[in-house]
Motif scaffolding. Structure first.
Motif, PDB file in Angstrom:
ATOM      1  N   PRO A  79      63.190  58.803  33.422  1.00  0.00           N
ATOM      2  CA  PRO A  79      62.322  59.875  32.926  1.00  0.00           C
ATOM      3  C   PRO A  79      63.090  61.048  32.310  1.00  0.00           C
ATOM      4  CG  PRO A  79      62.498  60.037  35.306  1.00  0.00           C
ATOM      5  CD  PRO A  79      63.227  58.788  34.906  1.00  0.00           C
ATOM      6  N   LEU A  80      64.284  61.339  32.815  1.00  0.00           N
ATOM      7  CA  LEU A  80      65.003  62.525  32.356  1.00  0.00           C
ATOM      8  C   LEU A  80      65.540  62.375  30.936  1.00  0.00           C
ATOM      9  CD1 LEU A  80      67.028  63.520  35.568  1.00  0.00           C
ATOM     10  CD2 LEU A  80      64.977  64.624  34.633  1.00  0.00           C
ATOM     11  N   PHE A  81      66.043  61.198  30.601  1.00  0.00           N
ATOM     12  CA  PHE A  81      66.647  60.988  29.285  1.00  0.00           C
ATOM     13  C   PHE A  81      65.989  59.845  28.512  1.00  0.00           C
ATOM     14  CE2 PHE A  81      69.933  62.890  31.968  1.00  0.00           C
ATOM     15  CZ  PHE A  81      70.299  63.984  31.199  1.00  0.00           C
ATOM     16  N   GLU A  82      64.830  59.434  28.973  1.00  0.00           N
ATOM     17  CA  GLU A  82      64.070  58.375  28.312  1.00  0.00           C
ATOM     18  C   GLU A  82      64.886  57.082  28.171  1.00  0.00           C
ATOM     19  OE1 GLU A  82      62.535  59.903  24.666  1.00  0.00           O
ATOM     20  OE2 GLU A  82      61.200  61.327  25.651  1.00  0.00           O
ATOM     21  N   VAL A  83      65.634  56.781  29.210  1.00  0.00           N
ATOM     22  CA  VAL A  83      66.352  55.510  29.240  1.00  0.00           C
ATOM     23  C   VAL A  83      65.332  54.380  29.382  1.00  0.00           C
ATOM     24  CG1 VAL A  83      67.963  54.085  30.562  1.00  0.00           C
ATOM     25  CG2 VAL A  83      68.429  56.520  30.227  1.00  0.00           C
ATOM     26  N   PRO A  84      65.398  53.353  28.548  1.00  0.00           N
ATOM     27  CA  PRO A  84      64.432  52.256  28.652  1.00  0.00           C
ATOM     28  C   PRO A  84      64.414  51.642  30.046  1.00  0.00           C
ATOM     29  CG  PRO A  84      65.680  52.075  26.609  1.00  0.00           C
ATOM     30  CD  PRO A  84      66.327  53.164  27.417  1.00  0.00           C
ATOM     31  N   VAL A  85      63.240  51.329  30.513  1.00  0.00           N
ATOM     32  CA  VAL A  85      63.107  50.737  31.844  1.00  0.00           C
ATOM     33  C   VAL A  85      63.877  49.431  31.932  1.00  0.00           C
ATOM     34  CG1 VAL A  85      61.477  49.774  33.511  1.00  0.00           C
ATOM     35  CG2 VAL A  85      60.882  51.846  32.254  1.00  0.00           C
ATOM     36  N   GLY A  86      63.902  48.669  30.837  1.00  0.00           N
ATOM     37  CA  GLY A  86      64.624  47.408  30.830  1.00  0.00           C
ATOM     38  C   GLY A  86      66.102  47.590  31.098  1.00  0.00           C
ATOM     39  N   VAL A  87      66.682  48.688  30.629  1.00  0.00           N
ATOM     40  CA  VAL A  87      68.088  48.993  30.881  1.00  0.00           C
ATOM     41  C   VAL A  87      68.315  49.215  32.369  1.00  0.00           C
ATOM     42  CG1 VAL A  87      69.889  50.748  30.563  1.00  0.00           C
ATOM     43  CG2 VAL A  87      68.589  49.908  28.596  1.00  0.00           C
ATOM     44  N   PHE A  88      67.442  49.995  32.970  1.00  0.00           N
ATOM     45  CA  PHE A  88      67.548  50.262  34.412  1.00  0.00           C
ATOM     46  C   PHE A  88      67.445  48.972  35.216  1.00  0.00           C
ATOM     47  CE2 PHE A  88      64.827  51.081  38.246  1.00  0.00           C
ATOM     48  CZ  PHE A  88      65.839  51.577  39.057  1.00  0.00           C
ATOM     49  N   VAL A  89      66.443  48.175  34.924  1.00  0.00           N
ATOM     50  CA  VAL A  89      66.215  46.942  35.677  1.00  0.00           C
ATOM     51  C   VAL A  89      67.387  45.974  35.501  1.00  0.00           C
ATOM     52  CG1 VAL A  89      64.747  44.898  35.865  1.00  0.00           C
ATOM     53  CG2 VAL A  89      63.710  47.164  35.620  1.00  0.00           C
ATOM     54  N   VAL A 114      70.659  47.115  37.431  1.00  0.00           N
ATOM     55  CA  VAL A 114      70.603  46.948  38.881  1.00  0.00           C
ATOM     56  C   VAL A 114      70.645  45.466  39.266  1.00  0.00           C
ATOM     57  CG1 VAL A 114      69.220  47.358  40.953  1.00  0.00           C
ATOM     58  CG2 VAL A 114      69.345  49.114  39.176  1.00  0.00           C
ATOM     59  N   LEU A 115      69.914  44.640  38.527  1.00  0.00           N
ATOM     60  CA  LEU A 115      69.871  43.220  38.852  1.00  0.00           C
ATOM     61  C   LEU A 115      71.224  42.546  38.632  1.00  0.00           C
ATOM     62  CD1 LEU A 115      66.392  42.150  37.422  1.00  0.00           C
ATOM     63  CD2 LEU A 115      67.017  42.565  39.811  1.00  0.00           C
ATOM     64  N   VAL A 116      71.949  42.952  37.603  1.00  0.00           N
ATOM     65  CA  VAL A 116      73.263  42.366  37.349  1.00  0.00           C
ATOM     66  C   VAL A 116      74.185  42.570  38.543  1.00  0.00           C
ATOM     67  CG1 VAL A 116      75.402  42.825  36.069  1.00  0.00           C
ATOM     68  CG2 VAL A 116      73.310  42.317  34.839  1.00  0.00           C
ATOM     69  N   VAL A 117      74.224  43.792  39.052  1.00  0.00           N
ATOM     70  CA  VAL A 117      75.106  44.089  40.179  1.00  0.00           C
ATOM     71  C   VAL A 117      74.579  43.436  41.456  1.00  0.00           C
ATOM     72  CG1 VAL A 117      76.133  45.921  41.580  1.00  0.00           C
ATOM     73  CG2 VAL A 117      75.846  46.250  39.116  1.00  0.00           C
ATOM     74  N   ALA A 155      74.103  36.595  37.418  1.00  0.00           N
ATOM     75  CA  ALA A 155      73.819  37.978  37.017  1.00  0.00           C
ATOM     76  C   ALA A 155      73.106  38.017  35.674  1.00  0.00           C
ATOM     77  CB  ALA A 155      75.120  38.774  36.942  1.00  0.00           C
ATOM     78  N   ALA A 156      73.554  37.214  34.719  1.00  0.00           N
ATOM     79  CA  ALA A 156      72.931  37.187  33.392  1.00  0.00           C
ATOM     80  C   ALA A 156      71.500  36.657  33.472  1.00  0.00           C
ATOM     81  CB  ALA A 156      73.763  36.338  32.443  1.00  0.00           C
ATOM     82  N   ALA A 157      71.299  35.606  34.277  1.00  0.00           N
ATOM     83  CA  ALA A 157      69.949  35.050  34.430  1.00  0.00           C
ATOM     84  C   ALA A 157      69.004  36.082  35.032  1.00  0.00           C
ATOM     85  CB  ALA A 157      70.002  33.801  35.296  1.00  0.00           C
ATOM     86  N   ALA A 158      69.482  36.820  36.035  1.00  0.00           N
ATOM     87  CA  ALA A 158      68.645  37.845  36.671  1.00  0.00           C
ATOM     88  C   ALA A 158      68.327  38.964  35.683  1.00  0.00           C
ATOM     89  CB  ALA A 158      69.356  38.400  37.898  1.00  0.00           C
ATOM     90  N   ALA A 159      69.325  39.393  34.912  1.00  0.00           N
ATOM     91  CA  ALA A 159      69.099  40.473  33.947  1.00  0.00           C
ATOM     92  C   ALA A 159      68.134  40.047  32.852  1.00  0.00           C
ATOM     93  CB  ALA A 159      70.427  40.902  33.327  1.00  0.00           C
ATOM     94  N   PHE A 160      68.265  38.810  32.384  1.00  0.00           N
ATOM     95  CA  PHE A 160      67.333  38.316  31.368  1.00  0.00           C
ATOM     96  C   PHE A 160      65.909  38.269  31.920  1.00  0.00           C
ATOM     97  CE2 PHE A 160      64.898  34.823  29.530  1.00  0.00           C
ATOM     98  CZ  PHE A 160      64.934  35.151  28.174  1.00  0.00           C
ATOM     99  N   ALA A 161      65.768  37.701  33.123  1.00  0.00           N
ATOM    100  CA  ALA A 161      64.439  37.605  33.738  1.00  0.00           C
ATOM    101  C   ALA A 161      63.847  38.992  33.965  1.00  0.00           C
ATOM    102  CB  ALA A 161      64.532  36.842  35.057  1.00  0.00           C
ATOM    103  N   GLY A 162      64.674  39.940  34.385  1.00  0.00           N
ATOM    104  CA  GLY A 162      64.190  41.295  34.617  1.00  0.00           C
ATOM    105  C   GLY A 162      63.677  41.946  33.345  1.00  0.00           C
ATOM    106  N   GLN A 163      64.415  41.786  32.245  1.00  0.00           N
ATOM    107  CA  GLN A 163      63.963  42.363  30.978  1.00  0.00           C
ATOM    108  C   GLN A 163      62.673  41.714  30.492  1.00  0.00           C
ATOM    109  OE1 GLN A 163      67.484  43.281  28.115  1.00  0.00           O
ATOM    110  NE2 GLN A 163      68.157  41.617  29.458  1.00  0.00           N
ATOM    111  N   VAL A 208      68.961  38.238  25.797  1.00  0.00           N
ATOM    112  CA  VAL A 208      70.093  37.361  26.121  1.00  0.00           C
ATOM    113  C   VAL A 208      71.415  38.091  25.893  1.00  0.00           C
ATOM    114  CG1 VAL A 208      71.330  35.257  25.448  1.00  0.00           C
ATOM    115  CG2 VAL A 208      68.838  35.231  25.653  1.00  0.00           C
ATOM    116  N   PHE A 209      71.530  38.792  24.764  1.00  0.00           N
ATOM    117  CA  PHE A 209      72.751  39.526  24.454  1.00  0.00           C
ATOM    118  C   PHE A 209      73.023  40.605  25.495  1.00  0.00           C
ATOM    119  CE2 PHE A 209      74.344  43.434  22.254  1.00  0.00           C
ATOM    120  CZ  PHE A 209      75.687  43.060  22.231  1.00  0.00           C
ATOM    121  N   VAL A 210      72.004  41.372  25.832  1.00  0.00           N
ATOM    122  CA  VAL A 210      72.158  42.439  26.820  1.00  0.00           C
ATOM    123  C   VAL A 210      72.535  41.858  28.176  1.00  0.00           C
ATOM    124  CG1 VAL A 210      70.857  44.134  28.176  1.00  0.00           C
ATOM    125  CG2 VAL A 210      70.675  44.134  25.684  1.00  0.00           C
TER     126      VAL A 210
END
Length: 440
Positions: A80-90, A93-96, A124-132, A149-151
């Motif tokens: 909310p503070l810097f309008e970071v896309p929710v997909g970036v946040f998700v 966190v899922l990657v780690v 980690a990549a599979a989780a991040a893709f699914a999260g996005q 996929v790239f992200v």
């Protein structure tokens, strides 16, 4: 299920709380703040047993869980503070959270460091893709699957590289770094202007080709495990943020540089001038020689947001890679010859002395810069003048490396830092020379 795998699964479940972000909106950080508070007050019992690391048990505090949860909460506050896309946040966190689960699953089957890192990156990549993808479906947003996929792949590779050097307690550092990278990608949106079919081609070819080169380099003993993944990461960014030509230039440095390292390796080892670890280059060496090129690549991708032409950053990129190859060949070839001289005083010194040069090494370095200039001439249509600029930038950077080696290396800076400064100098020289002669 052993203790380590159970703990990794528990952390992955905590990371899954990030999927509530599309529904919580500005309160995306709240679930992780709650976990941090609970972790701070739990000192025994089954919950402590599930989440505790060996260090946590000695300290009788769930510091690892608290650190991870607080880091996720801080990244959640950026939404909310810097309008970071929710997909970036998700995705961050899922990657780690899921990466270590993938590593532990592999280790359950086979004790192999390379395969365990592959497990980290893949899960980690599979989780991040699914999260996005989930975020896009929850919010009815546009689903750019090639971008996902790239992200996901970039984030997983970066996290895997960092995890090779850090322990679980450094989750905040890994999470913050991955989040910043993905935030940058969200701003640049490198694939957004490409047709979907071309975007898919760019991403899939990038992953296939860079992974193949990484595997070959590892199989030949040219890189360490972490160095292999670092090369794949840099190659992926080169293809997607630049183009295939950018990747060819970069991989040419890795290929020719690795061959030169292996050339008469035993003779160089006897002389005390060989690379350690049988010539296998690790992440420090790869980044020391490529970080400046990565900066130029990112600036090129962001040139619409900076007051300079993209051509400036193209010459900065080729100049830094020309420096890396020139310096590598100068060292690897020059180290085979006697009577080197210190670049600052021209006095004779022992082979392997920091800042020592030979005419054979200088000629080899000039040839290396010429190789990158020739490739740039063919791939980027920069013309004869542009090729001369790339060679000049490589020579400037190679000379800067020798001067730094004779003056500050070993006293204030290590070899990798000197390599970075040299390639940065070559990159800046390339950009400035291109501006000076009207090429950019």
């Amino acid at each position: 299920m052993n203790w380590s795998l159970r703990r990794a699964l528990a952390f992955a479940l905590v990371a899954t709380l990030s999927l509530s972000a599309p529904f919580l909106g500005r309160a995306a950080a709240v679930p992780f703040a709650v976990v941090a508070v609970l972790g701070a007050v739990v000192t025994d019992g089954w919950l402590f047993e599930v989440f505790s690391t060996a260090q946590d048990r000695r300290e009788e505090r769930l510091r690892t869980l608290v650190a991870f949860a607080l880091a996720a909460a801080v990244v959640g506050l950026l939404v909310p503070l810097f309008e970071v896309p929710v997909g970036v946040f998700v995705a961050s966190v899922l990657v780690v959270g899921y990466g270590d689960l993938g590593r532990r699953l592999v280790l359950q089957v086979r004790e192999n460091r390379t395969l365990s890192m592959v497990g980290f990156v893949v899960v980690a990549a599979a989780a991040a893709f699914a999260g996005q993808a989930a975020v896009a479906s929850f919010t009815d947003g546009a689903a750019s699957y090639p971008e996902f996929v790239f992200v996901a792949a970039s984030a997983a590779l970066l996290a895997g590289i960092m995890r090779a050097f850090f322990v679980a307690r450094d989750d905040p550092l890994v999470l913050a770094t991955v989040a910043l990278l993905l935030w940058l990608f969200a701003v640049l949106a490198p694939l957004s202007e490409l047709p979907t079919a071309l975007a898919w081609e760019r991403v899939l070819v990038a992953l296939a080709v860079t992974s193949a080169f990484g595997w070959v380099s590892r199989a030949l003993g040219a890189t360490s495990v972490a160095g292999m993944f670092t090369g794949v990461f840099l190659g992926l960014l080169a293809v997607v943020l630049g183009d295939y030509g950018w990747f060819i230039v970069l991989v040419s440095f890795f290929a020719v540089g690795s061959l030169s390292t292996k050339f008469r390796y035993e003779q160089k080892a006897d002389r005390g001038v060989a690379e350690p670890n049988d010539g296998a280059r690790g992440t420090g060496n790869v980044l020391g020689n490529s970080a400046a090129a990565l900066i130029a690549l990112l600036l090129y991708a962001a040139h619409a947001h900076v007051p300079l032409s993209g051509d400036v950053f193209l010459y900065a990129y080729t100049g830094s890679v020309a420096t890396a190859l020139a310096d590598t060949l100068s060292s690897e070839v020059g180290g085979l010859f006697d009577a080197p001289r210190l670049v600052t005083t021209l006095e004779r010194v022992d082979p392997g002395t920091d800042g020592a040069v030979t005419w054979q090494g200088e000629l080899a370095g000039l040839t290396g810069a010429g190789v990158i200039a020739g490739l740039s001439f063919l791939l980027f249509d920069i013309g004869t003048t542009g090729a001369v600029v790339v060679v000049a930038a490589g020579v400037v950077g190679m000379t800067a490396d020798s001067l730094a080696g004779a003056t500050i290396e070993g006293r204030r800076l290590g070899n990798q830092s000197v390599n970075f400064l040299a390639t940065l100098t070559g990159g800046v020289a390339g950009g400035l020379l291109a501006l000076a002669v009207g090429l950019a």
